[in-house]
Design an enzyme around this catalytic site. Structure first.
Site, PDB file in Angstrom:
ATOM      1  N   ASN A   1     -10.588  -2.759  -6.325  1.00  0.00           N
ATOM      2  CA  ASN A   1      -9.830  -1.935  -7.082  1.00  0.00           C
ATOM      3  C   ASN A   1     -10.223  -1.505  -8.498  1.00  0.00           C
ATOM      4  O   ASN A   1     -10.021  -0.485  -8.794  1.00  0.00           O
ATOM      5  CB  ASN A   1      -8.278  -2.366  -7.442  1.00  0.00           C
ATOM      6  CG  ASN A   1      -7.378  -2.336  -5.975  1.00  0.00           C
ATOM      7  OD1 ASN A   1      -6.425  -3.041  -6.092  1.00  0.00           O
ATOM      8  ND2 ASN A   1      -7.625  -1.450  -5.185  1.00  0.00           N
TER       9      ASN A   1
ATOM     10  N   ASP B   1       0.771  -1.156  -0.165  1.00  0.00           N
ATOM     11  CA  ASP B   1      -0.165   0.125  -0.081  1.00  0.00           C
ATOM     12  C   ASP B   1       1.050   1.264   0.106  1.00  0.00           C
ATOM     13  O   ASP B   1       1.895   1.170   0.404  1.00  0.00           O
ATOM     14  CB  ASP B   1      -0.680   0.000   1.267  1.00  0.00           C
ATOM     15  CG  ASP B   1      -2.083   0.957   1.092  1.00  0.00           C
ATOM     16  OD1 ASP B   1      -2.289   1.480   0.039  1.00  0.00           O
ATOM     17  OD2 ASP B   1      -2.654   1.088   2.184  1.00  0.00           O
TER      18      ASP B   1
END
Ligand code: FPP
Length: 249
Positions: free
Chosen positions: A69, A21
Site C-alpha cells: 500500500n 477491500d
C-alpha cells in the site's frame, strides 16, 4: 431479527481474518475521493467487531495496511495513516471498556512514529483485556514475515542453538508476527476480488475462504454472519475423507 440467530454457537470460528477491500471503488461510485471510502470503512470495522462480539469470535484480524500500500499516491497514504491514528486514539477508551484487546502484526517500526506510538499505547492499554482480540495488520506482508522468520531460525541454527530437527511447523508459528494467535479458520475478502494478496499465507493453510461482492464500506453485521453461515455449511476435512470425520481413524 438478524442472521445471528441461525449461527451454531458451538462451531463459530475462533479466528476470522478480513481483507477489507473496495473502499476506493465505493467512494468513486458516489463521486467522492477515495479517502472518503476509507473513512466510511471505519464504520464497517465497528460493525464487524460488534458482530464478532455477539457470536463469540475470539480473534478478529483486519488487513488495514499492506506493505504494498506504500505504492499508493502520497495523499492517500498520508490520509490512511492519519485515519488509523485518529481512529485508534478516538476509540481506545470504548474498546478498552468493552474488554477488547488490541494487537498489531506487521512491521510496526516501519510506520510513521505517531502511528507506531499510538498502536503501541493501545496494545499496552488493553493488554489485560479478555474479550475479543482485535488484530490490526499494519505495514504487513506475509512474505516479509516468513522471510524474517526464516532468517531468525537460520541464525539460531548457525549459532548452534538449535538442530535441524528443532525446525518444525510449531517453530515457524513462533517466529511469525502472529505467534500466540491461532490460525484463522475463516478468511473473508470483500469487493469481488478472489486473492489472498500476501495476507497470512502460512496461517491460511486450512482456512475456509469466503468471497463477497459487497464493498467494504457497505459491509454490515449481517454480511459477517452470512460469512460464518457459509463457513458452517462447509465440511472441513483437513486432508481426510468425509467418512473419517469425527472418528479416530
Ligand atoms: C482497501 O480498499 C482498503 C484499504 C487499503 C484500507 C482499509 C482501511 C480501513 C478501512 C481503515 C481501518 C481502520 C482501522 C482502525 C482498522 P481499496 O482502497 O483497495 O479499494 P479499491 O480496491 O476499490 O480501490
Amino acid at each position: 431479527m438478524t442472521l445471528a440467530a441461525n449461527i451454531n454457537r458451538e462451531t463459530v470460528p475462533k479466528h476470522i481474518a478480513i481483507i477489507m477491500d473496495g473502499n476506493g471503488r465505493w467512494a468513486q461510485s458516489q463521486g467522492q475521493e477515495r479517502l472518503i471510502g476509507h473513512h466510511t470503512g471505519v464504520e464497517s470495522v465497528r460493525e464487524a467487531l460488534k458482530a464478532a462480539q455477539e457470536v463469540g469470535v475470539k480473534f478478529l484480524t483486519l488487513y488495514a495496511f499492506s506493505m504494498e500500500n506504500w505504492n499508493r499516491p502520497k495523499k492517500e497514504v498520508e490520509g490512511l495513516m492519519d485515519l488509523l491514528v485518529r481512529t485508534i486514539a478516538g476509540e481506545v477508551d470504548e474498546l478498552d471498556a468493552s474488554n477488547v484487546r488490541i494487537h498489531t502484526i506487521g512491521d510496526i517500526d516501519g510506520l510513521p512514529n505517531n502511528c507506531s506510538d499510538e498502536m503501541a499505547a493501545a496494545c499496552e492499554r488493553t493488554r489485560n483485556n479478555s474479550g475479543v482480540n482485535l488484530v490490526l495488520a499494519l505495514n504487513y506482508s506475509a512474505k516479509w514475515e516468513i522471510l524474517k522468520g526464516v532468517k531468525s531460525i537460520a541464525s539460531e541454527y548457525a549459532k548452534g542453538n538449535i538442530n535441524l530437527d528443532d525446525i518444525t511447523s510449531e517453530k515457524i508459528d513462533q517466529v511469525l508476527s502472529t505467534s500466540g494467535i491461532p490460525d484463522p479458520e475463516l478468511i473473508i475478502r470483500t469487493s469481488g476480488e478472489h486473492r489472498l494478496s500476501n495476507f497470512l499465507l502460512w496461517q491460511a493453510a486450512y482456512a475456509e475462504l469466503h468471497f463477497t461482492e459487497v464493498l467494504w464500506p457497505d459491509f454490515k453485521q449481517d454480511d459477517f454472519f452470512r460469512a460464518i453461515l457459509d463457513y458452517q455449511s462447509r465440511e472441513r476435512r483437513f486432508g481426510k475423507v468425509s467418512e473419517q470425520l469425527g472418528k479416530d481413524v
